[in-house]
Write a protein that holds these residues in place. Structure first.
Motif, PDB file in Angstrom:
ATOM      1  N   THR A  83      44.277  32.769  37.650  1.00 34.00           N
ATOM      2  CA  THR A  83      43.232  31.803  37.306  1.00 34.00           C
ATOM      3  C   THR A  83      41.848  32.370  37.566  1.00 34.00           C
ATOM      4  O   THR A  83      40.939  32.261  36.731  1.00 34.00           O
ATOM      5  N   ARG A  84      41.678  33.002  38.729  1.00 35.59           N
ATOM      6  CA  ARG A  84      40.380  33.571  39.057  1.00 35.59           C
ATOM      7  C   ARG A  84      40.019  34.720  38.132  1.00 35.59           C
ATOM      8  O   ARG A  84      38.848  34.913  37.790  1.00 35.59           O
ATOM      9  N   ILE A 118      40.871  35.057  34.939  1.00 33.29           N
ATOM     10  CA  ILE A 118      40.442  34.494  33.659  1.00 33.29           C
ATOM     11  C   ILE A 118      39.026  33.928  33.774  1.00 33.29           C
ATOM     12  O   ILE A 118      38.161  34.158  32.912  1.00 33.29           O
ATOM     13  N   THR A 119      38.792  33.184  34.857  1.00 38.05           N
ATOM     14  CA  THR A 119      37.465  32.610  35.085  1.00 38.05           C
ATOM     15  C   THR A 119      36.413  33.702  35.196  1.00 38.05           C
ATOM     16  O   THR A 119      35.304  33.587  34.647  1.00 38.05           O
ATOM     17  N   ASN A 126      43.562  36.074  41.651  1.00 37.19           N
ATOM     18  CA  ASN A 126      44.825  35.654  41.059  1.00 37.19           C
ATOM     19  C   ASN A 126      44.611  35.476  39.557  1.00 37.19           C
ATOM     20  O   ASN A 126      43.548  35.785  39.031  1.00 37.19           O
TER      21      ASN A 126
END
Length: 244
Positions: free
Chosen positions: A205-206, A208-209, A203
């Motif tokens: 967030t994942r 970007i991380t 997703n």
């Protein structure tokens, strides 16, 4: 050249038949193996019912574990080249032969890139891709355009390296590390499809991380790793030179 298509599969019951059947019917010159990564759905059962070439892991090891399992299979079966191929239908098999042709020019790794001839769109995810490209170029001098692409082909030397060494996940930081050690990498232009069924684990967030983690690893971790490539036998070297 004996080529193995490695298909890591985790909860891909909606896609696996379409992906494997296309390979079997339209590209029978290539071998394949599905590595079921401890799926909680019917992926393994469907593969068995269809008689697919299958290695089924009893627990979920993640992409790195499934990928290395496929590489160990390729090493054990003495394949000349192996290609990582997604089970979700995004990778297109018509690019396997062009990637093999490129590998036979003397490369260790060939990446199927979406951006050799096409411009990257302006998006948060592509900003992360540009960050990784910059990190790879800064640490290796290699101007890759799509290091996050999962469509990658490896020759014998890389099969042995990836099958026998720890800490070699199929990620951009591993590619950066291998290039630093002397691997020759190239890209060819490919087209990728959108996932038709199921959901990606990545997703916003994942994503970007992931991009930040890869950038940090390439810049601050990989430059301090040592090690040498394992030696190939005389016969294996001969196959790599001939490449036919």
């Amino acid at each position: 050249m004996r080529v193995l298509i490695i298909i890591p599969a985790y909860n891909e019951e909606e896609n696996i038949v379409r992906v494997v059947n296309q390979l079997v019917t339209e590209y029978p010159q290539f071998d394949y193996v599905v590595v079921n990564d401890g799926s909680g759905d019917d992926t393994a059962r469907i593969c068995r019912e269809h008689g697919y070439q299958l290695v089924s892991l009893p627990v979920n090891l993640g992409l790195a574990g499934a990928f290395q399992t496929g590489m160990k299979y390729a090493l054990e079966k003495d394949y000349d080249a192996a290609i990582q191929f997604d089970a979700d239908g995004q990778h297109r098999p018509e690019f396997i032969q062009p990637m093999l042709d490129k590998l036979c020019e003397g490369y260790d790794i060939v990446i199927g890139s979406r951006f050799v001839q096409k411009k990257k769109p302006l998006s948060a995810r592509m900003m992360g891709s540009r960050l990784i490209c910059s990190a790879v170029r800064l640490t290796t001098g290699k101007p890759l355009t799509d290091p996050t692409s999962g469509l990658r082909m490896y020759n014998r030397r890389m099969i042995r390296e990836l099958a026998t060494r720890l800490n070699h996940p199929p990620e951009p930081d591993t590619i950066s590390y291998l290039i630093r050690k002397g691997a020759n990498a190239a890209e060819i232009q490919v087209t990728m499809d959108e996932r038709i069924a199921g959901e990606s684990y990545l997703n916003v967030t994942r994503s970007i991380t992931y991009m930040l983690r890869m950038g940090i690893s390439i810049l601050l971790v990989q430059p301090f790793r040592g090690g040498k490539f394992p030696e190939l036998s005389a016969e294996q070297k001969k196959v790599e030179v001939v490449c036919h």
